[in-house]
Design a protein around this motif. Structure first.
Motif, PDB file in Angstrom:
ATOM      1  N   TRP A 161       1.400   1.506  12.269  1.00 18.50           N
ATOM      2  CA  TRP A 161       0.118   1.316  12.945  1.00 18.50           C
ATOM      3  C   TRP A 161       0.352   0.876  14.382  1.00 18.50           C
ATOM      4  O   TRP A 161       1.362   0.262  14.729  1.00 18.50           O
ATOM      5  CB  TRP A 161      -0.718   0.275  12.207  1.00 18.50           C
ATOM      6  CG  TRP A 161       0.009  -1.024  11.981  1.00 18.50           C
ATOM      7  CD1 TRP A 161      -0.004  -2.132  12.787  1.00 18.50           C
ATOM      8  CD2 TRP A 161       0.868  -1.339  10.883  1.00 18.50           C
ATOM      9  NE1 TRP A 161       0.794  -3.115  12.263  1.00 18.50           N
ATOM     10  CE2 TRP A 161       1.353  -2.659  11.093  1.00 18.50           C
ATOM     11  CE3 TRP A 161       1.285  -0.641   9.746  1.00 18.50           C
ATOM     12  CZ2 TRP A 161       2.215  -3.283  10.207  1.00 18.50           C
ATOM     13  CZ3 TRP A 161       2.163  -1.265   8.867  1.00 18.50           C
ATOM     14  CH2 TRP A 161       2.608  -2.573   9.092  1.00 18.50           C
ATOM     15  N   ARG A 166      -2.699   5.440  13.017  1.00 18.08           N
ATOM     16  CA  ARG A 166      -2.422   4.914  11.679  1.00 18.08           C
ATOM     17  C   ARG A 166      -1.806   6.037  10.857  1.00 18.08           C
ATOM     18  O   ARG A 166      -2.441   7.060  10.595  1.00 18.08           O
ATOM     19  CB  ARG A 166      -3.697   4.434  10.991  1.00 18.08           C
ATOM     20  CG  ARG A 166      -3.421   3.747   9.651  1.00 18.08           C
ATOM     21  CD  ARG A 166      -3.175   2.283   9.850  1.00 18.08           C
ATOM     22  NE  ARG A 166      -2.565   1.631   8.718  1.00 18.08           N
ATOM     23  CZ  ARG A 166      -2.489   0.296   8.598  1.00 18.08           C
ATOM     24  NH1 ARG A 166      -3.006  -0.479   9.527  1.00 18.08           N
ATOM     25  NH2 ARG A 166      -1.891  -0.253   7.567  1.00 18.08           N
ATOM     26  N   SER A 192      -7.302   0.210  14.844  1.00 15.90           N
ATOM     27  CA  SER A 192      -7.384  -1.013  15.648  1.00 15.90           C
ATOM     28  C   SER A 192      -6.016  -1.528  16.077  1.00 15.90           C
ATOM     29  O   SER A 192      -5.919  -2.336  16.997  1.00 15.90           O
ATOM     30  CB  SER A 192      -8.096  -2.107  14.844  1.00 15.90           C
ATOM     31  OG  SER A 192      -7.304  -2.500  13.727  1.00 15.90           O
ATOM     32  N   HIS A 194      -4.225  -3.311  13.988  1.00 15.87           N
ATOM     33  CA  HIS A 194      -3.953  -4.447  13.110  1.00 15.87           C
ATOM     34  C   HIS A 194      -3.314  -3.958  11.811  1.00 15.87           C
ATOM     35  O   HIS A 194      -3.635  -2.870  11.325  1.00 15.87           O
ATOM     36  CB  HIS A 194      -5.240  -5.205  12.801  1.00 15.87           C
ATOM     37  CG  HIS A 194      -5.864  -5.817  14.011  1.00 15.87           C
ATOM     38  ND1 HIS A 194      -7.220  -5.799  14.250  1.00 15.87           N
ATOM     39  CD2 HIS A 194      -5.315  -6.460  15.074  1.00 15.87           C
ATOM     40  CE1 HIS A 194      -7.489  -6.395  15.390  1.00 15.87           C
ATOM     41  NE2 HIS A 194      -6.349  -6.807  15.913  1.00 15.87           N
ATOM     42  N   ASP A 198      -8.041  -2.944   9.576  1.00 17.55           N
ATOM     43  CA  ASP A 198      -8.006  -1.724  10.379  1.00 17.55           C
ATOM     44  C   ASP A 198      -8.924  -0.687   9.749  1.00 17.55           C
ATOM     45  O   ASP A 198      -8.689  -0.251   8.611  1.00 17.55           O
ATOM     46  CB  ASP A 198      -6.570  -1.201  10.428  1.00 17.55           C
ATOM     47  CG  ASP A 198      -6.418   0.056  11.272  1.00 17.55           C
ATOM     48  OD1 ASP A 198      -7.406   0.473  11.900  1.00 17.55           O
ATOM     49  OD2 ASP A 198      -5.316   0.623  11.282  1.00 17.55           O
TER      50      ASP A 198
END
Length: 220
Positions: A161, A166, A192, A194, A198
């Motif tokens: 990510w 992703r 995102s 994260h 996400d």
């Protein structure tokens, strides 16, 4: 990329018990040097050994179970880019390559990019030795594809990510159907960056759940 580095390391014949210095200084493909950002790394443990040493086996495990960027570049420094390229070739990759280390921004600036496709990720996982797939079963980041199958389902996978990206690939072993390999690569505003929170991870989980519901009809 981390799976390809893992395969390159294990196939190189290097002594995995060999201790190597834990440093944060790597050779860029441009000829300069670069380092990793501690804040951008999902695994704090290798950073705790900075200035000391760690075995290649331990670093390889942290690379794929906790997605350590520092451990990845330390492993990559041992095997080199040519061996990683050979792993992609052995998997019959057609659109993927890992020509630079993680956070080698100088390399990226001159057009050296790590690229991957979902099909090549499937090919890569299906080319791995059983020992390496067993390592991937220890991935602690059980979101995206893993979140789309019932808890406790045996799964060997790796996800990645970054803001805007992703990716995830896994070999999934249902107890009531044949095993299958699934890979999804997403690029877009949902990602995102994260590791858990996400929206793109939730999207991949829904895709994985849809494939799971059709697991009895999948054909090789």
């Amino acid at each position: 990329m981390k799976v390809a580095v893992l395969a390159a390391l294990y196939r190189s014949g290097v002594d995995l018990e060999m201790a190597v210095p834990v440093v944060n200084r790597f050779r860029s493909v441009t000829g300069g040097v670069y380092g990793n950002s501690r804040e951008a790394d999902s695994d704090p443990l290798p950073w705790g050994r900075l200035g000391g040493a760690a075995s290649l086996r331990w670093l390889a495990e942290r690379m794929v179970t906790h997605s350590s960027n520092l451990a990845t570049n330390l492993c990559l420094a041992q095997v080199g880019h040519e061996r990683v390229a050979r792993v992609w070739q052995q998997a019959h990759s057609t659109g993927s390559a890992s020509p630079r280390g993680i956070e080698d921004y100088a390399g990226r600036a001159v057009g050296v990019h790590n690229r991957v496709t979902a099909l090549d990720l499937v090919r890569l996982l299906e080319s791995l030795e059983p020992e390496l797939l067993t390592l991937l079963e220890g991935n602690v980041h059980r979101v995206d594809l893993a979140a789309g199958v019932p808890t406790g389902t045996r799964l060997a996978g790796k996800n990645g990510w970054f803001p805007g990206i992703r990716h995830s690939a896994a070999v999934i072993h249902p107890p009531d159907a044949a095993s299958y390999t699934l890979a999804v690569c997403y690029s877009g505003p949902l990602a995102s960056g994260h590791d858990v929170d996400d929206p793109a991870a939730r999207l991949l989980a829904r895709i994985s759940a849809g494939v799971w519901r059709r697991r009895h009809t999948l054909t090789g």
